[in-house]
Design an enzyme around this catalytic site. Structure first.
Site, PDB file in Angstrom:
ATOM      1  N   SER A 145     116.250   8.693  47.701  1.00  0.00           N
ATOM      2  CA  SER A 145     115.886   8.138  49.004  1.00  0.00           C
ATOM      3  C   SER A 145     116.639   8.886  50.111  1.00  0.00           C
ATOM      4  O   SER A 145     116.561  10.109  50.166  1.00  0.00           O
ATOM      5  CB  SER A 145     116.145   6.634  49.024  1.00  0.00           C
ATOM      6  OG  SER A 145     115.510   6.030  50.124  1.00  0.00           O
ATOM      7  N   ARG A 202     114.859  -5.071  58.073  1.00  0.00           N
ATOM      8  CA  ARG A 202     114.906  -5.042  56.612  1.00  0.00           C
ATOM      9  C   ARG A 202     113.590  -5.491  56.012  1.00  0.00           C
ATOM     10  O   ARG A 202     113.128  -4.937  55.008  1.00  0.00           O
ATOM     11  CB  ARG A 202     116.048  -5.935  56.110  1.00  0.00           C
ATOM     12  CG  ARG A 202     116.220  -5.947  54.602  1.00  0.00           C
ATOM     13  CD  ARG A 202     116.568  -4.579  54.070  1.00  0.00           C
ATOM     14  NE  ARG A 202     117.065  -4.671  52.692  1.00  0.00           N
ATOM     15  CZ  ARG A 202     117.440  -3.629  51.968  1.00  0.00           C
ATOM     16  NH1 ARG A 202     117.358  -2.408  52.480  1.00  0.00           N
ATOM     17  NH2 ARG A 202     117.901  -3.789  50.735  1.00  0.00           N
ATOM     18  N   ASP A 282     104.619   5.429  45.607  1.00  0.00           N
ATOM     19  CA  ASP A 282     105.504   5.392  46.781  1.00  0.00           C
ATOM     20  C   ASP A 282     104.673   5.504  48.060  1.00  0.00           C
ATOM     21  O   ASP A 282     103.999   6.509  48.284  1.00  0.00           O
ATOM     22  CB  ASP A 282     106.497   6.552  46.700  1.00  0.00           C
ATOM     23  CG  ASP A 282     107.682   6.416  47.644  1.00  0.00           C
ATOM     24  OD1 ASP A 282     107.541   5.721  48.675  1.00  0.00           O
ATOM     25  OD2 ASP A 282     108.733   7.013  47.369  1.00  0.00           O
ATOM     26  N   HIS A 311     108.513   2.958  46.087  1.00  0.00           N
ATOM     27  CA  HIS A 311     109.722   3.741  46.351  1.00  0.00           C
ATOM     28  C   HIS A 311     110.917   3.247  45.550  1.00  0.00           C
ATOM     29  O   HIS A 311     111.730   4.043  45.067  1.00  0.00           O
ATOM     30  CB  HIS A 311     110.024   3.677  47.853  1.00  0.00           C
ATOM     31  CG  HIS A 311     111.194   4.493  48.276  1.00  0.00           C
ATOM     32  ND1 HIS A 311     111.191   5.869  48.236  1.00  0.00           N
ATOM     33  CD2 HIS A 311     112.421   4.127  48.743  1.00  0.00           C
ATOM     34  CE1 HIS A 311     112.360   6.324  48.676  1.00  0.00           C
ATOM     35  NE2 HIS A 311     113.115   5.292  48.974  1.00  0.00           N
ATOM     36  N   ASP A 312     111.050   1.950  45.384  1.00  0.00           N
ATOM     37  CA  ASP A 312     112.203   1.373  44.687  1.00  0.00           C
ATOM     38  C   ASP A 312     112.145   1.519  43.172  1.00  0.00           C
ATOM     39  O   ASP A 312     113.045   1.027  42.471  1.00  0.00           O
ATOM     40  CB  ASP A 312     112.353  -0.104  45.047  1.00  0.00           C
ATOM     41  CG  ASP A 312     113.218  -0.316  46.276  1.00  0.00           C
ATOM     42  OD1 ASP A 312     113.757   0.679  46.810  1.00  0.00           O
ATOM     43  OD2 ASP A 312     113.360  -1.479  46.702  1.00  0.00           O
TER      44      ASP A 312
END
Length: 331
Positions: A145, A202, A282, A311-312
């Site tokens: 990332s 967030r 992603d 992405h995670d």
């Protein structure tokens, strides 16, 4: 240049985990930031794993990560894993501008009342000074990332130090899509300072860290009557980040990521072997974008992690990723 005998401090960790250490660098000769401002007495908080030696593996953390690799990447750290303290010396530091012990934005010089803007290259230069302090002369770099983008900065800024690099879920530069997402997050923070904006930022970020399929599999239905599971999940993530993170750090680091825009010409000049890893689902950094940037490097290998978790996935659905990284680092 670093001070000959910088001061070092230890901070206690849970039993069995290495302590966080803190060193003050640039005590006599300042760090010159890319914005032109000099900075002295830069405090760097870091963790090391394994016996100190001249060759090391440098881990670069993500946007809201920290130097405690044992806390957030257990699949990668340990005997027989890519980061093996029994055979390697592993270093991870909190980035300049962070909020986990290293000098933060509020401690930097101000320009017209605002903290000096940081760059990823500034962070790499601070990392280089830390390695000099530790006696490290060559590194293998692993970043995911934001850490992956920072790995590109290391390849460009410190080509004499980096032997090879693993870049996970990261492009060489931000697209308008990624900059737009960060812009919306920063706008939320500035519109609602004091914490509410950071929580909203967030929530926006979490939507880009996962995928449609991932949320369908993990956040369907309701956990609380009348409240969708995804709603309670995002609210929880916002509260959780607010408890441990700084809105000024969030602003500084996302701005540094957006401003990092190496040219194709610069990327073609990178000579170190690089393993670049995209993630099939992603939406923040699409695999095609990661692959296209990797293709500009003269000595790169591309591999794709096939996961629904976006992405995670490098954190929550690693699959064969640790073995791929281990094989490349020790080739």
């Amino acid at each position: 240049m670093t001070q000959a005998a910088p001061s070092t401090h230890l901070q206690s960790e849970p039993e069995g985990c290495p302590p966080q250490q803190t060193v003050t660098l640039f005590q006599h000769e300042p760090l010159l930031l890319d914005c032109g401002e000099p900075v002295c007495n830069v405090r760097v908080a870091y963790h090391t794993y394994g016996e100190a030696r001249e060759n090391a593996t440098l881990v670069l953390h993500a946007l809201t990560g920290n130097s405690a690799v044992h806390e957030w990447w257990p699949d990668f750290l340990g005997a027989g894993r890519p980061l093996d303290p029994g055979t390697d010396f592993i270093v991870c530091s909190n980035v300049l501008g962070g909020c986990a012990g290293t000098t933060g934005p509020d401690e930097l010089p101000t320009i017209q009342g605002q903290p000096a803007r940081l760059t990823l290259r500034d962070m790499a230069r601070v990392g280089r000074a830390l390695l000099e302090h530790l006696g490290v002369k060559k590194v293998r770099v692993v970043g995911s990332s934001m850490g992956g983008m920072l790995a590109y900065a290391w390849l460009l800024e410190c080509p004499d130090l980096v032997e090879r690099a693993v870049i996970i879920g990261a492009p060489a530069r931000h697209s308008p899509w990624a900059i737009g997402l960060n812009t919306a997050q920063r706008s939320a923070i500035r519109a609602a300072p004091g914490g509410e904006g950071l929580k909203i930022a967030r929530q926006i970020a979490m939507l880009s860290y996962r995928s449609h399929q991932s949320f369908a599999a993990t956040q369907a239905g309701q956990r609380v009557p009348g409240v969708p599971a995804i709603t309670s999940y995002l609210e929880y993530q916002g509260e959780k980040l607010l408890a441990r993170f700084s809105e000024q750090t969030y602003l500084a680091l996302t701005e540094a990521m957006d401003a990092f825009q190496p040219s194709d010409y610069e990327l073609r000049g990178i000579r170190a072997p690089v393993l670049s890893i995209g993630i099939s689902s992603d939406v923040l950094y699409p695999a095609a974008e990661v692959k296209a940037h990797a293709a500009l490097l003269p000595n790169s290998t591309y591999w794709e992690l096939n996961s629904i978790h976006g992405h995670d996935a490098f954190l929550m659905d690693a699959q064969d990723l640790p073995e791929r990284v281990r094989a490349f680092l020790h080739a």
